[in-house]
Every structure is written in C-alpha cells, then in structure tokens.
Design an enzyme around this catalytic site. Structure first.
Site, PDB file in Angstrom:
ATOM      1  N   LEU A 216       6.265 -11.325 -10.402  1.00  0.00           N
ATOM      2  CA  LEU A 216       6.588 -11.512  -8.983  1.00  0.00           C
ATOM      3  C   LEU A 216       5.328 -11.336  -8.144  1.00  0.00           C
ATOM      4  CD1 LEU A 216      10.000  -9.625  -8.689  1.00  0.00           C
ATOM      5  CD2 LEU A 216       9.477 -11.927  -9.573  1.00  0.00           C
TER       6      LEU A 216
ATOM      7  N   GLY B 281       5.071 -11.847  -2.348  1.00  0.00           N
ATOM      8  CA  GLY B 281       5.028 -11.001  -1.147  1.00  0.00           C
ATOM      9  C   GLY B 281       3.754 -11.213  -0.341  1.00  0.00           C
TER      10      GLY B 281
ATOM     11  N   ARG C 134       0.176  -5.091   4.954  1.00  0.00           N
ATOM     12  CA  ARG C 134      -0.658  -3.899   5.169  1.00  0.00           C
ATOM     13  C   ARG C 134      -2.084  -4.029   4.633  1.00  0.00           C
ATOM     14  NH1 ARG C 134       3.310   0.377   2.807  1.00  0.00           N
ATOM     15  NH2 ARG C 134       4.296  -1.511   2.015  1.00  0.00           N
TER      16      ARG C 134
ATOM     17  N   GLY D 287      13.896 -11.301  -1.379  1.00  0.00           N
ATOM     18  CA  GLY D 287      14.134 -10.161  -2.260  1.00  0.00           C
ATOM     19  C   GLY D 287      13.731 -10.419  -3.703  1.00  0.00           C
TER      20      GLY D 287
ATOM     21  N   ASN E 101      -0.298  -1.572  -1.870  1.00  0.00           N
ATOM     22  CA  ASN E 101       0.159  -2.234  -0.647  1.00  0.00           C
ATOM     23  C   ASN E 101      -0.913  -2.241   0.426  1.00  0.00           C
ATOM     24  OD1 ASN E 101       2.846  -2.730  -1.582  1.00  0.00           O
ATOM     25  ND2 ASN E 101       3.228  -0.541  -1.328  1.00  0.00           N
TER      26      ASN E 101
ATOM     27  N   TYR F 135     -43.972 -14.064 -11.543  1.00  0.00           N
ATOM     28  CA  TYR F 135     -42.799 -14.928 -11.653  1.00  0.00           C
ATOM     29  C   TYR F 135     -42.998 -15.840 -12.859  1.00  0.00           C
ATOM     30  CZ  TYR F 135     -39.506 -18.687 -11.222  1.00  0.00           C
ATOM     31  OH  TYR F 135     -38.525 -19.591 -11.527  1.00  0.00           O
TER      32      TYR F 135
ATOM     33  N   ASN G  39     -50.290 -11.500 -23.316  1.00  0.00           N
ATOM     34  CA  ASN G  39     -50.404 -10.574 -22.190  1.00  0.00           C
ATOM     35  C   ASN G  39     -50.510 -11.380 -20.904  1.00  0.00           C
ATOM     36  OD1 ASN G  39     -51.231  -8.686 -20.235  1.00  0.00           O
ATOM     37  ND2 ASN G  39     -51.975  -7.338 -21.867  1.00  0.00           N
TER      38      ASN G  39
ATOM     39  N   TYR H 200     -42.014 -25.663  -9.989  1.00  0.00           N
ATOM     40  CA  TYR H 200     -41.235 -26.544  -9.116  1.00  0.00           C
ATOM     41  C   TYR H 200     -42.173 -27.261  -8.164  1.00  0.00           C
ATOM     42  CZ  TYR H 200     -37.415 -27.757  -5.869  1.00  0.00           C
ATOM     43  OH  TYR H 200     -36.506 -28.404  -5.079  1.00  0.00           O
TER      44      TYR H 200
HETATM   45  C1  UD1 Z   1      10.912  -2.645  -5.555  1.00  0.00           C
HETATM   46  C2  UD1 Z   1      12.224  -2.201  -6.185  1.00  0.00           C
HETATM   47  C3  UD1 Z   1      12.284  -0.684  -6.199  1.00  0.00           C
HETATM   48  C4  UD1 Z   1      11.098  -0.125  -6.946  1.00  0.00           C
HETATM   49  C5  UD1 Z   1       9.803  -0.653  -6.350  1.00  0.00           C
HETATM   50  C6  UD1 Z   1       8.636  -0.271  -7.209  1.00  0.00           C
HETATM   51  C7  UD1 Z   1      13.840  -3.910  -5.621  1.00  0.00           C
HETATM   52  C8  UD1 Z   1      14.963  -4.281  -4.719  1.00  0.00           C
HETATM   53  N1  UD1 Z   1      13.309  -2.727  -5.405  1.00  0.00           N
HETATM   54  O1  UD1 Z   1      10.945  -2.224  -4.204  1.00  0.00           O
HETATM   55  O2  UD1 Z   1      13.474  -0.249  -6.841  1.00  0.00           O
HETATM   56  O3  UD1 Z   1      11.122   1.294  -6.888  1.00  0.00           O
HETATM   57  O4  UD1 Z   1       9.820  -2.097  -6.286  1.00  0.00           O
HETATM   58  O5  UD1 Z   1       7.451  -0.650  -6.582  1.00  0.00           O
HETATM   59  O6  UD1 Z   1      13.501  -4.651  -6.513  1.00  0.00           O
HETATM   60  N2  UD1 Z   1       8.487  -9.942  -4.235  1.00  0.00           N
HETATM   61  C9  UD1 Z   1       8.604 -11.304  -4.265  1.00  0.00           C
HETATM   62  N3  UD1 Z   1       9.535 -11.904  -3.511  1.00  0.00           N
HETATM   63  C10 UD1 Z   1      10.386 -11.206  -2.711  1.00  0.00           C
HETATM   64  C11 UD1 Z   1      10.264  -9.806  -2.688  1.00  0.00           C
HETATM   65  C12 UD1 Z   1       9.317  -9.200  -3.469  1.00  0.00           C
HETATM   66  O7  UD1 Z   1       7.852 -11.982  -4.972  1.00  0.00           O
HETATM   67  O8  UD1 Z   1      11.214 -11.840  -2.056  1.00  0.00           O
HETATM   68  C13 UD1 Z   1       7.464  -9.296  -5.061  1.00  0.00           C
HETATM   69  C14 UD1 Z   1       6.410  -8.595  -4.227  1.00  0.00           C
HETATM   70  O9  UD1 Z   1       5.329  -9.450  -3.962  1.00  0.00           O
HETATM   71  C15 UD1 Z   1       6.021  -7.451  -5.127  1.00  0.00           C
HETATM   72  C16 UD1 Z   1       7.281  -7.142  -5.898  1.00  0.00           C
HETATM   73  O10 UD1 Z   1       8.079  -8.292  -5.823  1.00  0.00           O
HETATM   74  O11 UD1 Z   1       5.032  -7.818  -6.055  1.00  0.00           O
HETATM   75  C17 UD1 Z   1       8.017  -5.946  -5.360  1.00  0.00           C
HETATM   76  O12 UD1 Z   1       8.374  -6.182  -4.032  1.00  0.00           O
HETATM   77  P1  UD1 Z   1       8.369  -5.036  -2.952  1.00  0.00           P
HETATM   78  O13 UD1 Z   1       8.784  -5.607  -1.664  1.00  0.00           O
HETATM   79  O14 UD1 Z   1       7.092  -4.305  -3.022  1.00  0.00           O
HETATM   80  O15 UD1 Z   1       9.561  -4.148  -3.523  1.00  0.00           O
HETATM   81  P2  UD1 Z   1       9.916  -2.708  -3.048  1.00  0.00           P
HETATM   82  O16 UD1 Z   1      10.710  -2.806  -1.814  1.00  0.00           O
HETATM   83  O17 UD1 Z   1       8.738  -1.872  -3.063  1.00  0.00           O
HETATM   84 CA    CA Z   2       6.282  -2.205  -3.497  1.00  0.00          CA
END
Ligand code: UD1
Ligand code: CA
Length: 454
Positions: free
Chosen positions: A8, A11, A15, A78, A225, A364, A375, A385
């Site tokens: 994944l 995101g 931050r 999500g 983050n 050089y 030497n 060049y």
């Molecule tokens: C998530 C977990 C949480 C865990 C935590 C660990 C869920 C709902 N929660 O929370 O239980 O403790 O990670 O760090 O899974 N991402 C996507 N697309 C999205 C959302 C997220 O690709 O729509 C990717 C983000 O880029 C990231 C990862 O998924 O690499 C986790 O996403 P993030 O938003 O950091 O999850 P948390 O809310 O921290």
């Molecule tokens: Ca996270």
C-alpha cells in the site's frame, strides 16, 4: 503455496510537507518503497502489486526498471479499499501478503514467517507490543486469548485504548477470502474509511484461525509520517549496518558516525575512521584503513590499501597496498594496480595506473594509461580535452615526468623516458629519451631594475 504481495503506497503523506510522494522519501539513500520492494523480492513472491494514488506517475517513474503490477487508487478511501484495487490482478488461489510502502525496515525473515503461517484456514497478522500504543489499531482478544478483532484508535473505547498490543498493518491472508470479505467492508466508522482491519472480525466469524506473530524488533514495523520519523529510521538502519560491519571484522572509530547507502562489504581488520559515507556497491578487502571524511561510491578496494582523510572515490578499482590521499579525488574509471600511490590534490578519471606508480601531488590525470613504476611530478596535467574531443595519454613503465608538465594528448611517453620539469609535451617521446620543452633560461649580469619616475 503461491504468494503475492500487495504494497500500500497511495497515501499522501501531508506531514512530510513535500512535493515528493511520501514513499519516495529515502532511508539510506533509497526510497522507502524501494526497501519494501527489495525485501519482498527475496520472498520469491509470484507477483508484487503496488497500490498508488498520490503522485502515482512520480512513483512509477522511480521504479521503471522493476517488475511491478501497479494498481491505481484514485481516492484514498482506506486500507481495505486500497487492497481491493489490487485484487483483480491477484490469483484467487494465492496467499496475499499486505505490506506498507512507508514501513521500510521490515525484514524478509519476519515477512516470510508471516507468509509461512498463512493458509486457506489461517490468517496471520504481525502485531507488536508498544509502551505507547496511541494512534494504532488495537488487537482485541477474547477471554482465552484468541484474537477477536482490530479496533482503530479513533473507534476504540476507553478499555480498548489501554491495550498495548497493536496492529502493524502487515498481514498474510488467502486471496479467496479477501475476495469474499472486501466487498462487505463498510465505511461506517469515525474516519469514514473502508478499514482492512475489519476483515479480522470477519475471519473470526468465518471460522479461520487468526494467528499473531511479532517482528524481530519494533523498529521493523515503524512507519514514517514526517521527516523526524524518517531520520529516526535512518539512524536505526545505520546502527544496524555498523553492527554488521563490526561483526564482519571492521573497526569503526565511531559506529554512530558512518553512513552506508547501499551494499558495503568489508573484510577482516578493516579500520574506518569517522564521517565516512559509502554509496552503492562498495567492497573493501582485508586490512584496509580509511581515514576520516571519505566518500566512497561503487568501488572495490584491495587489501592493505590506505585511504587517507577527505578522499572522494567514485567507480574506481584499487589494487592491494595502494596509498591514497589525503584530499584525493578518484573519478569513474580509475584503476590502480598494487602499490600505486595517489597523493593530495590529485584528480584522476579513466586512468589505468600501473603497479608502484606514484602521482603524489597536485595533478590531473585523465584518459590515461600509465605503466609500472612511473613517477608523475607535482602539478602534471594531462590535457585530454581540446574543447571538442577527448584524447589519450600513454606513459611507459619507469617513465619520470617532471613537475609542472602539460601532456597534450594524444601523446605517448616511452618506457624509462624522462620529461624535464615545466615542459609542454605535444609530440611523442621515445623509450629512454630525455625531453625538455620549455623556454631556455637566460641569465643577464648586473640587471638594473626600473626606477620610479620623479
Ligand atoms: C493503519 C491500520 C492500523 C495500524 C496502522 C499501523 C487500518 C484501518 N488501520 O492505520 O490498525 O495500527 O496502520 O501503521 O488499516 N493507504 C493507501 N490507501 C488508503 C489508505 C492508506 O494506500 O486509502 C496506505 C498508506 O499510504 C499507508 C498505509 O496504507 O502506507 C497505512 O495507511 P495509514 O493511513 O497510515 O493507516 P493508519 O491510519 O495509520
Ligand atoms: Ca500510519
């Protein structure tokens, strides 16, 4: 059992305060996503799927050479929604390992344990116990200890918030089950997101065994983050590299002041002084000593070679017992045979330098082939060049080049030839010849200096 990986990485990483997508921020000179891809490659997964969204094109561009199935998640709805975007390309019989592109230091060992534990009736979940679990999803267990569900921090009640075992987000699960569960996810929670974590309760109710495993260290599952967290991961990574080098027989003047950005291998009884940076593939043989503040990139260093302070080496090969620096700059294509010496303020590029040859000061040497026991005097310049083309300088074994010589290439200097200091050499010199090419010295007796007009 066939394993496929879904990483994944969609995101935004607000931050980070950056134009660069979060997963392209580097730890040890490599994008975080690159670390994750490299680790999962070692699992022999049949496919790697990466879910991207924010900065998708930039992320793809950074990994043009790698075999990856990209899945686009247009809107970040999500983690469950993110995994769903990759599923159409996943074989229904596979075990799916879910990893995060912003959790770069997870080890292959941890991931392969997780995958090995998963099967058609077992979901394996990587959890970790944290002193401060805030922000993470909590692992809710039943009375007898079996996992019941994961509850996100924002949805947790006061009792659940006290749980210190948290979800790392990394898990292994059969694809066939994911395909049943993901469509059933709902976004009815505090964050209005489709949580991947909700599949845990579904797995439990479908009678699967949910098995928790822990990583070798909590840092393995630490995500980044913001830039502070990246710096924290960087220091942890560098400490691990330092420990590995010391275990392999290298002494480090200060294990906290070395940076390895690539693959560094060292032999026994190597000494590395403070503030050295190693980039790309660097291999250092036994008994090499490296002074402070050196930068060494994609190079091979032969045994017993000494590199003194503030030397910069890039794509070079050094034989054994060479003597380099201080303040030497060895550029790509420099190859030294054994016992060659490059001293201070010497720059070399595409230069083959024979055994025992010395270029001790302020020179050089580029596009050159230099024989044995040559030497090269201080201030020698190969004029390689002409403003349009590069030309070669060849210098035979045993030649002596006087100080402040300009060798105008293409030019050949014979074996055991001698070039007088201050010469500008533009035509070949034969074996054993002496050549002097400079204005003849004229001495005038009783010279009267000009006097000031009154
Ligand atoms: C998530 C977990 C949480 C865990 C935590 C660990 C869920 C709902 N929660 O929370 O239980 O403790 O990670 O760090 O899974 N991402 C996507 N697309 C999205 C959302 C997220 O690709 O729509 C990717 C983000 O880029 C990231 C990862 O998924 O690499 C986790 O996403 P993030 O938003 O950091 O999850 P948390 O809310 O921290
Ligand atoms: Ca996270």
């Amino acid at each position: 059992m066939i394993c496929e990986v879904i990483i994944l990485a969609a995101g935004q990483g607000t931050r980070m305060r950056s134009k660069l997508p979060k997963v392209l921020h580097c730890v040890a000179g490599k994008p975080m996503l690159g670390h994750v891809i490299d680790r999962v490659r070692e699992l022999d997964a049949s496919a790697i799927h990466v879910v991207i969204g924010h900065g998708a094109e930039q992320v793809k561009q950074a990994f043009v050479d790698t075999r990856i199935n990209w899945a686009i998640q247009e809107q970040q709805l999500g983690t469950g929604h993110a995994v769903a975007q990759a599923m159409p390309a996943v074989n229904n019989d596979s075990i799916v390992l879910v990893a995060y592109g912003d959790v770069p230091l997870v080890t292959t060992e941890t991931l392969s344990r997780l995958v090995a534990a998963a099967n058609q009736s077992t979901l394996s979940l990587l959890t970790v116990d944290l002193n401060d679990p805030s922000g993470y999803g909590r692992i809710v267990r039943k009375e007898l200890g079996d996992i019941a569900a994961i509850v996100e921090q924002k949805d947790a009640n006061e009792e659940q918030k006290k749980i210190t075992e948290v979800n790392t987000g990394i898990l292994a699960v059969p694809a066939s089950r994911l395909n049943q569960w993901l469509p059933k996810l709902s976004a009815e929670n505090t964050q209005r997101e489709y949580y991947l974590t909700d599949i845990i309760a579904m797995a439990v109710s479908d009678g699967l065994h949910v098995l928790a495993q822990q990583p070798g260290s909590a840092m393995e599952v630490e995500g980044a983050n913001n830039r502070q967290q990246i710096a924290g991961l960087e220091r942890f990574y560098q400490q691990q590299q330092a420990n590995r080098l010391m275990a392999d027989g290298a002494s480090l003047a200060d294990p906290k002041r070395i940076d390895v950005r690539g693959q560094l291998t060292t032999g026994e009884d190597v000494f590395i002084d403070i503030n050295c940076v190693f980039i790309g593939d660097v291999s250092i043989a036994n008994n090499v000593s490296i002074g402070p503040n050196c930068v060494i990139e994609n190079s091979t260093i032969g045994s017993g070679t000494v590199i003194k302070a503030n030397s910069i080496l890039e794509e070079v090969r050094l034989g054994s017992h060479c003597d380099i620096g201080p303040f030497a700059r060895l550029r790509p294509g420099t190859v030294l045979a054994a016992k060659a010496k490059i001293g201070n303020f010497v720059e070399t590029k595409k230069a083959n330098i024979g055994e025992g040859s010395k270029i001790s000061h302020l020179s050089y040497i580029g596009d050159s082939n230099i024989g044995k026991d040559v030497n090269i005097g201080a201030g020698t310049i190969t004029c390689n060049y002409d403003g349009a083309n590069k030309s070669i300088t060849n210098i035979g074994d045993g030649a002596f080049i006087g100080s402040n010589t300009a060798l105008v290439a293409p030019v050949n200097i014979g074996k055991n030839a001698t070039v007088g200091a201050g010469s500008t050499i533009s035509s070949d010199v034969g074996d054993k010849q002496l050549t002097v090419a400079r204005g003849k010295q004229k001495n005038i007796d009783n010279w009267k200096r000009p006097t000031k007009k009154s």
